[in-house]
Design an enzyme around this catalytic site. Structure first.
Site, PDB file in Angstrom:
ATOM      1  N   LYS A  22       0.842  -1.211   0.000  1.00 13.02           N
ATOM      2  CA  LYS A  22       0.000   0.000   0.000  1.00 13.02           C
ATOM      3  C   LYS A  22       0.874   1.258   0.000  1.00 13.02           C
ATOM      4  CE  LYS A  22      -1.595   1.604   4.098  1.00 13.02           C
ATOM      5  NZ  LYS A  22      -1.307   3.015   4.437  1.00 13.02           N
ATOM      6  N   ASN A  23       1.879   1.278   0.878  1.00 16.46           N
ATOM      7  CA  ASN A  23       2.657   2.502   1.039  1.00 16.46           C
ATOM      8  C   ASN A  23       3.639   2.758  -0.108  1.00 16.46           C
ATOM      9  OD1 ASN A  23       1.220   3.070   3.289  1.00 16.46           O
ATOM     10  ND2 ASN A  23       2.824   2.525   4.762  1.00 16.46           N
ATOM     11  N   ARG A  92      -4.492  10.815   4.887  1.00 18.23           N
ATOM     12  CA  ARG A  92      -3.338  11.671   5.092  1.00 18.23           C
ATOM     13  C   ARG A  92      -2.289  11.530   3.990  1.00 18.23           C
ATOM     14  NH1 ARG A  92       1.212  12.579   6.758  1.00 18.23           N
ATOM     15  NH2 ARG A  92       1.653  14.498   7.872  1.00 18.23           N
ATOM     16  N   CYS A 116      -3.682  13.062  13.708  1.00 22.44           N
ATOM     17  CA  CYS A 116      -4.540  11.885  13.676  1.00 22.44           C
ATOM     18  C   CYS A 116      -4.260  11.086  14.927  1.00 22.44           C
ATOM     19  CB  CYS A 116      -4.323  11.070  12.410  1.00 22.44           C
ATOM     20  SG  CYS A 116      -2.680  10.399  12.274  1.00 22.44           S
ATOM     21  N   ARG A 121       1.137  15.139  13.052  1.00 23.18           N
ATOM     22  CA  ARG A 121       1.887  14.727  11.860  1.00 23.18           C
ATOM     23  C   ARG A 121       2.177  15.949  10.997  1.00 23.18           C
ATOM     24  NH1 ARG A 121      -0.543   9.166   9.635  1.00 23.18           N
ATOM     25  NH2 ARG A 121       1.446   9.144   8.548  1.00 23.18           N
ATOM     26  N   ASP A 307       5.157   0.762  11.990  1.00 23.59           N
ATOM     27  CA  ASP A 307       3.919   0.144  11.504  1.00 23.59           C
ATOM     28  C   ASP A 307       3.766  -1.317  11.960  1.00 23.59           C
ATOM     29  OD1 ASP A 307       3.248   2.508  10.314  1.00 23.59           O
ATOM     30  OD2 ASP A 307       3.809   1.923   8.285  1.00 23.59           O
ATOM     31  N   ARG A 399      -8.364  -0.111   5.225  1.00 25.92           N
ATOM     32  CA  ARG A 399      -7.451   0.818   4.546  1.00 25.92           C
ATOM     33  C   ARG A 399      -6.161   0.119   4.138  1.00 25.92           C
ATOM     34  NH1 ARG A 399      -5.643   4.861   8.240  1.00 25.92           N
ATOM     35  NH2 ARG A 399      -4.179   4.995   6.534  1.00 25.92           N
TER      36      ARG A 399
HETATM   37  C1  EPZ Z   1       4.761   6.950   6.182  1.00 23.88           C
HETATM   38  O1  EPZ Z   1       4.083   8.104   6.668  1.00 23.88           O
HETATM   39  C2  EPZ Z   1       3.729   5.830   6.127  1.00 23.88           C
HETATM   40  N1  EPZ Z   1       2.628   6.215   5.271  1.00 23.88           N
HETATM   41  C3  EPZ Z   1       3.234   5.516   7.541  1.00 23.88           C
HETATM   42  O2  EPZ Z   1       2.394   4.380   7.462  1.00 23.88           O
HETATM   43  C4  EPZ Z   1       4.426   5.178   8.441  1.00 23.88           C
HETATM   44  O3  EPZ Z   1       3.983   4.977   9.758  1.00 23.88           O
HETATM   45  C5  EPZ Z   1       5.460   6.297   8.381  1.00 23.88           C
HETATM   46  O4  EPZ Z   1       5.844   6.573   7.008  1.00 23.88           O
HETATM   47  C6  EPZ Z   1       6.732   5.974   9.159  1.00 23.88           C
HETATM   48  O5  EPZ Z   1       7.346   4.846   8.620  1.00 23.88           O
HETATM   49  C7  EPZ Z   1       2.714   6.074   3.956  1.00 23.88           C
HETATM   50  O6  EPZ Z   1       3.740   5.665   3.419  1.00 23.88           O
HETATM   51  C8  EPZ Z   1       1.518   6.371   3.142  1.00 23.88           C
HETATM   52  P1  EPZ Z   1       7.082  10.208   8.094  1.00 23.88           P
HETATM   53  P2  EPZ Z   1       4.793   9.535   6.608  1.00 23.88           P
HETATM   54  O7  EPZ Z   1       7.015  11.537   7.426  1.00 23.88           O
HETATM   55  O8  EPZ Z   1       5.707   9.609   5.456  1.00 23.88           O
HETATM   56  C9  EPZ Z   1       7.925  13.444  11.501  1.00 23.88           C
HETATM   57  C10 EPZ Z   1       0.484   3.083   7.889  1.00 23.88           C
HETATM   58  O9  EPZ Z   1      -0.013   2.603   8.937  1.00 23.88           O
HETATM   59  N2  EPZ Z   1       7.752  14.457  10.442  1.00 23.88           N
HETATM   60  O10 EPZ Z   1       8.171   9.289   7.671  1.00 23.88           O
HETATM   61  O11 EPZ Z   1       3.739  10.570   6.727  1.00 23.88           O
HETATM   62  C11 EPZ Z   1       6.627  12.684  11.779  1.00 23.88           C
HETATM   63  O12 EPZ Z   1       5.802  13.391  12.655  1.00 23.88           O
HETATM   64  C12 EPZ Z   1       1.019   4.504   7.865  1.00 23.88           C
HETATM   65  O13 EPZ Z   1       0.543   2.457   6.821  1.00 23.88           O
HETATM   66  C13 EPZ Z   1       8.082  15.774  10.713  1.00 23.88           C
HETATM   67  O14 EPZ Z   1       8.509  16.131  11.820  1.00 23.88           O
HETATM   68  O15 EPZ Z   1       5.665   9.502   7.921  1.00 23.88           O
HETATM   69  C14 EPZ Z   1       7.186  11.407  12.362  1.00 23.88           C
HETATM   70  O16 EPZ Z   1       7.549  11.599  13.687  1.00 23.88           O
HETATM   71  C15 EPZ Z   1       0.726   5.272   9.104  1.00 23.88           C
HETATM   72  N3  EPZ Z   1       7.907  16.706   9.714  1.00 23.88           N
HETATM   73  C16 EPZ Z   1       8.448  11.164  11.537  1.00 23.88           C
HETATM   74  O17 EPZ Z   1       8.785  12.452  10.992  1.00 23.88           O
HETATM   75  C17 EPZ Z   1       7.471  16.376   8.479  1.00 23.88           C
HETATM   76  O18 EPZ Z   1       7.362  17.258   7.612  1.00 23.88           O
HETATM   77  C18 EPZ Z   1       8.323  10.161  10.402  1.00 23.88           C
HETATM   78  O19 EPZ Z   1       7.136  10.412   9.663  1.00 23.88           O
HETATM   79  C19 EPZ Z   1       7.150  15.022   8.204  1.00 23.88           C
HETATM   80  C20 EPZ Z   1       7.312  14.088   9.221  1.00 23.88           C
END
Ligand code: EPZ
Length: 420
Positions: A22-23, A92, A116, A121, A307, A399
């Protein structure tokens, strides 16, 4: 609304085919609008998030449809730059449209994702990267608006307080494919989904190097073309079934996976005493002896994935001894604890660490899913619990897990769906 019902206590044994990721598929579908030509994307799971993305692409003016696991997208020449709030607000991951829209049209408007249940996020890293490429960003009426006369390649550092960001890296990678000159992303996320995205983009004629490392280099090109591409297997779905094998004292062979994408989990399962055999595209997970408690800390790839944190916690609830599960990506991603405790587990939270004191057995109960992976953890707990577990708000599960009841029933579970 549907709920999932599980009659627990059965040992799972047999073979499961793992679906496409999915991701990986979500940003790849978004990236397809970087060209006007048709792309055909295979191994796309049939899931609610995927159909939401397809609806958004159609709303932007593309022709897109899914038949089985194949998605065909023909963006055409008249793509609109505004992603509709009604759809975007339900997922998201829609934020990953910002990069391709900006890359292709030099303007994008996508509503700003809120927090969320897994925590705040922010998207500051996405915005910083786009600004470095020369875009002007404003936030108006809850929407992110990005526009640029031209995009110029730039050197940037995309590390945040919790390490790298998967979708920020994806967004910048996509936008930079059509920028002038070379972009270098330092502290880039190295998840397999980004390697998949880079391979997809390169198959469209992009020049992306270094994906899978923390330094990604993108040499902008003038134009991209349509392509045919197959998405990688879903390492989180695979990991969920791996945990199910250990938890139910079972023996499961997983087919169509890339075992090394799950190295962090496999290492923990081995440490816990679970039998692990792997070859190129499959793995067999076998319960051997009493499982030992193990401590887990979630980290960006190749660390233990956030995850799979909730699912691993379900395994530890019935493992004799104490284990500590620390969340370093989303420090608030612990909504499943109170629901697991309703089933008889003994977990308490200390900051961003869950202390799990293993119990002899869980007992089935009505529980509430709060997010996708928490739902998976509750289904796993239901599989091992005595009696009946009703998992409410099952739309979260839909989802991210393709045909989950069918797959689990085929290996000996008793799980079905009921209308609430
Ligand atoms: C991806 O989300 C995945 N989603 C998430 O999977 C997964 O949990 C996450 O990566 C971490 O591996 C998809 O790929 C669609 P991040 P993403 O930006 O990219 C912080 C699932 O269950 N951050 O890597 O949105 C953030 O708050 C979902 O399938 C900032 O500070 O996650 C977090 O602490 C849920 N500023 C960390 O970075 C930003 O601009 C990593 O988040 C962006 C993120």
């Amino acid at each position: 609304m549907d709920k999932i019902v599980i009659d627990g206590g059965r040992r799972l044994k047999g073979q499961v085919e793992i679906s496409g990721s999915k991701n990986s598929a979500l940003p790849i579908l978004a990236a397809a609008i970087l060209t006007s030509e048709e792309s055909v994307i295979e191994n796309v799971p049939q899931l609610r998030d995927i159909s939401t993305m397809i609806k958004i692409l159609k709303d932007l003016g593309a022709r897109a449809h899914q038949e089985g696991n194949v998605v065909t997208i023909r963006p055409g020449d008249n793509i609109n730059h505004v992603a509709p709030y009604k759809l975007v607000s339900t997922m998201r991951a829609s934020v990953c449209l910002l990069g391709p829209l900006l890359g292709r049209l030099k303007k994008a408007e996508v509503s700003m994702p809120g927090g969320c249940v897994i925590g705040a996020r922010p998207i500051d890293l996405h915005l910083k990267g786009m600004e470095m490429l020369g875009a002007k960003i404003t936030i108006e009426h809850g929407n992110v608006k990005a526009s640029a006369k031209r995009l110029r390649g730039a050197d940037m550092y995309l590390g945040g307080p919790f390490g790298s960001s998967v979708l920020a890296t994806a967004n910048i990678m996509m936008a930079a494919t059509l920028a002038e000159g070379i972009t270098r992303i330092e502290s880039a996320a190295s998840e397999p989904e980004l390697v998949d995205l880079a391979n997809f983009l390169n198959s469209m004629g992009a020049k992306v190097r270094g994906a899978g490392s923390h330094l990604i280099e993108i040499e902008g090109v003038k134009k991209l073309h349509g392509t045919r591409y197959k998405v990688i297997p879903d390492r989180i779905e695979a990991g969920t079934f791996m945990v199910a094998a250990a938890l139910t004292k079972g023996d499961i062979r997983l087919k169509n996976i890339v075992p090394e994408h799950n190295n962090a989990l496999l290492d923990k399962l081995r440490e816990a005493g679970v039998g692990v055999e792997t070859n190129r595209t499959s793995a067999r997970i076998t319960y051997r002896r009493k499982i030992k408690p193990v401590d887990v800390t979630t980290l960006p790839y190749p660390g233990f994935p956030t995850d799979l944190q909730a699912q691993m916690m379900s395994l530890m609830t019935v493992t004799q001894g104490i284990s500590v599960i620390t969340e370093k990506i989303y420090p608030d991603r612990f909504m499943h604890i109170s629901e697991l405790n309703r089933m008889g587990s003994k977990i308490h939270l200390e900051g961003n660490s869950a202390i799990v004191a293993g119990v002899k057995r869980l007992s089935g109960a009505p529980v509430m899913a709060s997010d996708l992976r928490a739902s998976a953890a509750l289904v796993l707990a239901g599989l091992v619990a005595e009696g009946r577990t009703d998992v409410h708000r099952v739309y979260h599960l839909d989802r991210g897990y393709e045909r989950i009841e069918e797959k689990l029933n085929s290996i000996g579970a008793k799980i079905w769906r009921e209308k609430e």
